[in-house]
Design a protein around this motif. Structure first.
Motif, PDB file in Angstrom:
ATOM      1  N   PHE A 169       0.795  -0.983  -0.155  1.00 28.71           N
ATOM      2  CA  PHE A 169      -0.003  -0.024   0.134  1.00 28.71           C
ATOM      3  C   PHE A 169       0.904   1.252  -0.162  1.00 28.71           C
ATOM      4  CE2 PHE A 169      -2.130   3.265   2.501  1.00 28.71           C
ATOM      5  CZ  PHE A 169      -3.368   3.495   1.489  1.00 28.71           C
ATOM      6  N   PHE A 170       1.959   1.274   0.778  1.00 33.63           N
ATOM      7  CA  PHE A 170       2.604   2.625   1.042  1.00 33.63           C
ATOM      8  C   PHE A 170       3.494   2.552  -0.472  1.00 33.63           C
ATOM      9  CE2 PHE A 170       6.756   4.737   2.154  1.00 33.63           C
ATOM     10  CZ  PHE A 170       6.107   5.930   2.596  1.00 33.63           C
ATOM     11  N   THR A 171       3.681   1.831  -1.002  1.00 33.07           N
ATOM     12  CA  THR A 171       4.719   1.756  -2.320  1.00 33.07           C
ATOM     13  C   THR A 171       3.845   2.181  -3.344  1.00 33.07           C
ATOM     14  OG1 THR A 171       6.103  -0.113  -1.471  1.00 33.07           O
ATOM     15  CG2 THR A 171       6.104   0.396  -3.766  1.00 33.07           C
ATOM     16  N   PHE A 172       2.591   1.765  -3.602  1.00 33.74           N
ATOM     17  CA  PHE A 172       1.909   2.173  -4.512  1.00 33.74           C
ATOM     18  C   PHE A 172       0.914   3.151  -4.665  1.00 33.74           C
ATOM     19  CE2 PHE A 172       3.263  -2.430  -5.371  1.00 33.74           C
ATOM     20  CZ  PHE A 172       4.037  -2.075  -6.571  1.00 33.74           C
ATOM     21  N   PHE A 173       0.437   3.410  -3.471  1.00 33.51           N
ATOM     22  CA  PHE A 173      -0.782   4.251  -3.108  1.00 33.51           C
ATOM     23  C   PHE A 173      -0.215   5.850  -3.086  1.00 33.51           C
ATOM     24  CE2 PHE A 173      -3.721   6.830  -0.380  1.00 33.51           C
ATOM     25  CZ  PHE A 173      -4.760   6.653  -1.199  1.00 33.51           C
ATOM     26  N   ARG A 174      -1.198   6.689  -3.676  1.00 38.35           N
ATOM     27  CA  ARG A 174      -1.020   8.098  -3.273  1.00 38.35           C
ATOM     28  C   ARG A 174      -2.207   9.002  -2.981  1.00 38.35           C
ATOM     29  NH1 ARG A 174       3.259   6.210  -3.561  1.00 38.35           N
ATOM     30  NH2 ARG A 174       5.139   6.855  -4.709  1.00 38.35           N
ATOM     31  N   ASP A 175      -2.113   9.965  -1.935  1.00 37.07           N
ATOM     32  CA  ASP A 175      -3.380  10.460  -1.311  1.00 37.07           C
ATOM     33  C   ASP A 175      -4.155  10.936  -2.430  1.00 37.07           C
ATOM     34  OD1 ASP A 175      -2.634   9.912   0.888  1.00 37.07           O
ATOM     35  OD2 ASP A 175      -1.738  11.730   1.511  1.00 37.07           O
ATOM     36  N   SER A 176      -3.746  11.375  -3.589  1.00 36.74           N
ATOM     37  CA  SER A 176      -4.624  12.027  -4.750  1.00 36.74           C
ATOM     38  C   SER A 176      -4.452  11.261  -5.931  1.00 36.74           C
ATOM     39  CB  SER A 176      -4.684  13.474  -4.446  1.00 36.74           C
ATOM     40  OG  SER A 176      -5.389  14.045  -5.570  1.00 36.74           O
ATOM     41  N   ALA A 177      -5.363  11.386  -6.916  1.00 42.89           N
ATOM     42  CA  ALA A 177      -5.040  11.056  -8.359  1.00 42.89           C
ATOM     43  C   ALA A 177      -4.301  11.857  -8.946  1.00 42.89           C
ATOM     44  CB  ALA A 177      -6.432  10.645  -8.903  1.00 42.89           C
ATOM     45  N   SER A 178      -4.265  13.011  -8.510  1.00 34.84           N
ATOM     46  CA  SER A 178      -3.720  14.269  -9.172  1.00 34.84           C
ATOM     47  C   SER A 178      -2.065  14.030  -9.125  1.00 34.84           C
ATOM     48  CB  SER A 178      -4.007  15.519  -8.863  1.00 34.84           C
ATOM     49  OG  SER A 178      -3.940  15.836  -7.396  1.00 34.84           O
ATOM     50  N   VAL A 179      -1.600  13.487  -8.081  1.00 35.78           N
ATOM     51  CA  VAL A 179      -0.120  13.331  -7.854  1.00 35.78           C
ATOM     52  C   VAL A 179       0.613  11.906  -8.121  1.00 35.78           C
ATOM     53  CG1 VAL A 179      -0.059  15.180  -6.067  1.00 35.78           C
ATOM     54  CG2 VAL A 179      -0.312  12.742  -5.325  1.00 35.78           C
ATOM     55  N   HIS A 180      -0.436  11.004  -8.701  1.00 37.91           N
ATOM     56  CA  HIS A 180      -0.036   9.850  -9.081  1.00 37.91           C
ATOM     57  C   HIS A 180       0.614   9.569 -10.625  1.00 37.91           C
ATOM     58  CE1 HIS A 180       0.225   5.480  -9.271  1.00 37.91           C
ATOM     59  NE2 HIS A 180      -0.158   5.462  -7.784  1.00 37.91           N
ATOM     60  N   ARG A 181       1.660   9.160 -10.502  1.00 34.45           N
ATOM     61  CA  ARG A 181       2.452   9.148 -11.850  1.00 34.45           C
ATOM     62  C   ARG A 181       1.562   8.228 -12.869  1.00 34.45           C
ATOM     63  NH1 ARG A 181       7.934   5.671 -10.477  1.00 34.45           N
ATOM     64  NH2 ARG A 181       6.754   3.524 -10.043  1.00 34.45           N
ATOM     65  N   ASN A 182       0.889   7.290 -12.491  1.00 33.51           N
ATOM     66  CA  ASN A 182       0.177   6.150 -13.309  1.00 33.51           C
ATOM     67  C   ASN A 182      -1.272   6.839 -13.863  1.00 33.51           C
ATOM     68  OD1 ASN A 182       1.588   3.987 -11.392  1.00 33.51           O
ATOM     69  ND2 ASN A 182       2.025   4.118 -13.718  1.00 33.51           N
TER      70      ASN A 182
ATOM     71  N   LYS B 162      -6.412  12.465 -19.281  1.00 29.34           N
ATOM     72  CA  LYS B 162      -8.020  11.966 -19.411  1.00 29.34           C
ATOM     73  C   LYS B 162      -8.593  11.302 -18.257  1.00 29.34           C
ATOM     74  CE  LYS B 162     -10.693   9.231 -22.678  1.00 29.34           C
ATOM     75  NZ  LYS B 162     -10.728   8.325 -23.865  1.00 29.34           N
ATOM     76  N   GLU B 163      -8.101  10.378 -17.539  1.00 31.75           N
ATOM     77  CA  GLU B 163      -8.544   9.860 -16.300  1.00 31.75           C
ATOM     78  C   GLU B 163      -8.568  10.753 -15.250  1.00 31.75           C
ATOM     79  OE1 GLU B 163      -7.388   5.805 -13.504  1.00 31.75           O
ATOM     80  OE2 GLU B 163      -6.011   6.686 -14.878  1.00 31.75           O
ATOM     81  N   LEU B 164      -7.699  11.766 -15.300  1.00 35.15           N
ATOM     82  CA  LEU B 164      -7.689  12.774 -14.031  1.00 35.15           C
ATOM     83  C   LEU B 164      -8.954  13.558 -14.204  1.00 35.15           C
ATOM     84  CD1 LEU B 164      -6.516  13.863 -11.660  1.00 35.15           C
ATOM     85  CD2 LEU B 164      -5.158  15.314 -13.033  1.00 35.15           C
ATOM     86  N   GLY B 165      -9.056  13.994 -15.397  1.00 33.38           N
ATOM     87  CA  GLY B 165     -10.273  14.807 -15.709  1.00 33.38           C
ATOM     88  C   GLY B 165     -11.758  14.412 -15.487  1.00 33.38           C
ATOM     89  N   HIS B 166     -11.721  12.913 -15.689  1.00 27.44           N
ATOM     90  CA  HIS B 166     -12.816  12.030 -15.243  1.00 27.44           C
ATOM     91  C   HIS B 166     -13.104  12.154 -13.833  1.00 27.44           C
ATOM     92  CE1 HIS B 166     -16.040   9.009 -15.357  1.00 27.44           C
ATOM     93  NE2 HIS B 166     -15.382   8.333 -14.588  1.00 27.44           N
ATOM     94  N   ILE B 167     -12.047  11.784 -12.822  1.00 28.48           N
ATOM     95  CA  ILE B 167     -11.840  11.685 -11.528  1.00 28.48           C
ATOM     96  C   ILE B 167     -12.582  13.151 -10.823  1.00 28.48           C
ATOM     97  CG2 ILE B 167     -10.631  11.496  -9.617  1.00 28.48           C
ATOM     98  CD1 ILE B 167      -8.966   9.566 -11.122  1.00 28.48           C
ATOM     99  N   LEU B 168     -12.055  14.321 -11.450  1.00 27.46           N
ATOM    100  CA  LEU B 168     -12.315  15.603 -10.968  1.00 27.46           C
ATOM    101  C   LEU B 168     -13.241  16.233 -11.352  1.00 27.46           C
ATOM    102  CD1 LEU B 168      -8.408  17.032 -10.964  1.00 27.46           C
ATOM    103  CD2 LEU B 168     -10.055  15.943  -9.035  1.00 27.46           C
ATOM    104  N   ALA B 169     -14.170  15.610 -12.463  1.00 28.83           N
ATOM    105  CA  ALA B 169     -15.384  16.378 -13.061  1.00 28.83           C
ATOM    106  C   ALA B 169     -16.354  16.675 -12.065  1.00 28.83           C
ATOM    107  CB  ALA B 169     -15.808  15.447 -13.990  1.00 28.83           C
ATOM    108  N   GLY B 170     -16.799  17.793 -12.176  1.00 32.57           N
ATOM    109  CA  GLY B 170     -17.817  18.388 -11.111  1.00 32.57           C
ATOM    110  C   GLY B 170     -17.448  18.832  -9.785  1.00 32.57           C
ATOM    111  N   ARG B 171     -15.813  18.649  -9.557  1.00 30.51           N
ATOM    112  CA  ARG B 171     -15.410  18.770  -8.341  1.00 30.51           C
ATOM    113  C   ARG B 171     -14.769  20.464  -8.353  1.00 30.51           C
ATOM    114  NH1 ARG B 171     -14.411  15.002  -4.445  1.00 30.51           N
ATOM    115  NH2 ARG B 171     -14.424  12.782  -5.365  1.00 30.51           N
TER     116      ARG B 171
END
Length: 416
Positions: A160-173, A177-186
């Motif tokens: 978990f510590f190796t792969f997880f990040r607190d926000s999708a906006s700071v994850h390298r993977n 396009k995916e980030l836009g979908h996650i943040l839509a309407g926020r």
């Protein structure tokens, strides 16, 4: 643990493993540790993020699990200490669901996220109950349970510590396009935001959520913690049968969650508030009916069906009451979820005392009185929620509220 009793027994003295009060206190010690762990969890998560805090808490619990066989070999008080530490580490699990969903879930898929994440509670029981039953009666004995699951927990926390990040906006993977979908309407707001504890505690919607959670958690923990005892003492199942029989409801509950989460997100032709109230009513109503049936029947099959159905349907409250908490509290949901966790751990802490008083002999008549009382409790505590539930974000989640309070300077905002 009869081998421990044989090795440590003293003439004319009852071993602590054979003392009901001592064993009950060991159950409560885990809950006490969880309550202690919850107190700093909200400010720690706000300051350091869920990745760091959950990894630390989880590692502490894993190491305590590995230490329990050694603690048992020493005596009663080391076991109590290990259980306190084990509970401390487990305290943050439920509130982490809210934080992780807030950082990764699109608004339109939040039911799916919280349902899938919370299924870990059921999956852990699906695995641990039957495996523990087999290991108890195997040549490796009860100690192997703690070594196996403690080791798995260490590996899981490292991953978990190796792969997880607190926000999708700071994850390298995560792609743009995916980030836009996650943040839509926020409403995108930069920087840390302090938790408005007083405003949250005065919110009628949140108070209704906490009341419903307290009622549901008290009853669900009674089933989860003492379900194996009920199956063994009242229904007469042996240790191995109890392990497998107690795993069946969690298998079905996981399947139901995997259906209920996406279903809640896709039934867009039904108002979202109605969806939340419906799932909450089905969940808590099933718990109450399950308790009443178990209290009134003399049939082993009927009682086991009621027990199974209650646990299975209780899980869909995650897309009822818990989803409402997520929608209303938004970035402060980890505090709301921490209080919900507190109600669960508080229930685990007091239940041994209640059970010891209400069901000292574990007879069917004693359990009947207890189950009727719990069924009534569930209904009463859930009455306010249908009238106050909403999907609107609370005012204290909005940047302008903090600006009015003089807590932050105006900052650029945008709807993504």
């Amino acid at each position: 643990m009869q081998d421990v009793v044989a090795e440590q027994s003293v003439v004319n003295q009852t071993h602590w493993l054979e003392n009901t009060a001592d064993v009950s206190f060991i159950f409560s010690a885990g809950a006490a540790g969880a309550i202690i762990g919850l107190l700093p969890s909200v400010p720690l998560t706000t300051e350091f993020g869920v990745r760091n805090v959950l990894s630390f808490y989880g590692s502490v619990s894993a190491l305590a699990t590995l230490a329990i066989p050694f603690a048992v070999s020493i005596g009663y008080y080391p076991v109590v200490a290990a259980r306190v530490v084990q509970g401390f580490g487990a305290s943050i699990l439920f509130s982490s669901i809210g934080s992780i969903s807030e950082g990764w879930s699109p608004i339109s898929e939040i039911s799916t996220y919280v349902a899938f994440l919370s299924s870990g509670f059921q999956i852990s029981n699906i695995i641990s109950m039957p495996v523990s039953g087999v290991l108890c009666e195997s040549e490796w004995g009860w100690r192997s349970i703690y070594y196996l699951f403690g080791g798995v927990a260490v590996a899981a926390n490292i991953s978990f510590f190796t792969f997880f990040r607190d926000s999708a906006s700071v994850h390298r993977n995560v792609s743009h396009k995916e980030l836009g979908h996650i943040l839509a309407g926020r409403l995108e707001v930069s920087g840390k935001r302090s938790v408005p504890y007083l405003a949250i505690c005065k919110d009628k919607v949140i108070l209704a959520i906490w009341a419903a959670a307290f009622g549901g958690n008290m009853s669900l923990m009674a089933l989860m913690t003492y379900g194996p005892t009920y199956l063994n003492k009242v229904l007469g199942l042996d240790v191995r049968e109890t392990g497998f029989s107690n795993a069946v409801p969690y298998i079905l509950a996981t399947a139901v969650k995997f259906i209920a989460g996406p279903l809640s997100d896709r039934l867009t032709f039904i108002p979202e508030v109605w969806r939340m109230v419906f799932f909450a009513a089905v969940s808590q109503g099933a718990l109450a009916v399950g308790f009443f049936v178990m209290a009134l029947t003399n049939s082993r099959i009927v009682a086991q069906v009621a027990y199974t159905a209650a646990i299975v349907l209780a899980g869909i409250n995650i897309v009822g009451v818990v989803k409402c908490a997520q929608m209303v509290a938004r970035q402060h949901v980890h505090f709301v979820m921490a209080v919900i966790s507190l109600t669960a751990w508080g229930a685990i802490f007091v239940l041994p005392i209640i059970i010891g008083f209400a069901c000292p002999n574990h007879t069917a008549a004693e359990w009947a009185v207890f189950y009727i009382a719990v069924g009534i409790w569930v209904i009463v505590m859930n009455i306010p929620f249908p009238f106050l539930a909403t999907v609107e974000a609370a005012e204290y989640t909005k940047p302008e509220w903090e600006q009015k309070q003089g807590k932050v300077a105006p900052a650029p905002q945008k709807i993504v």
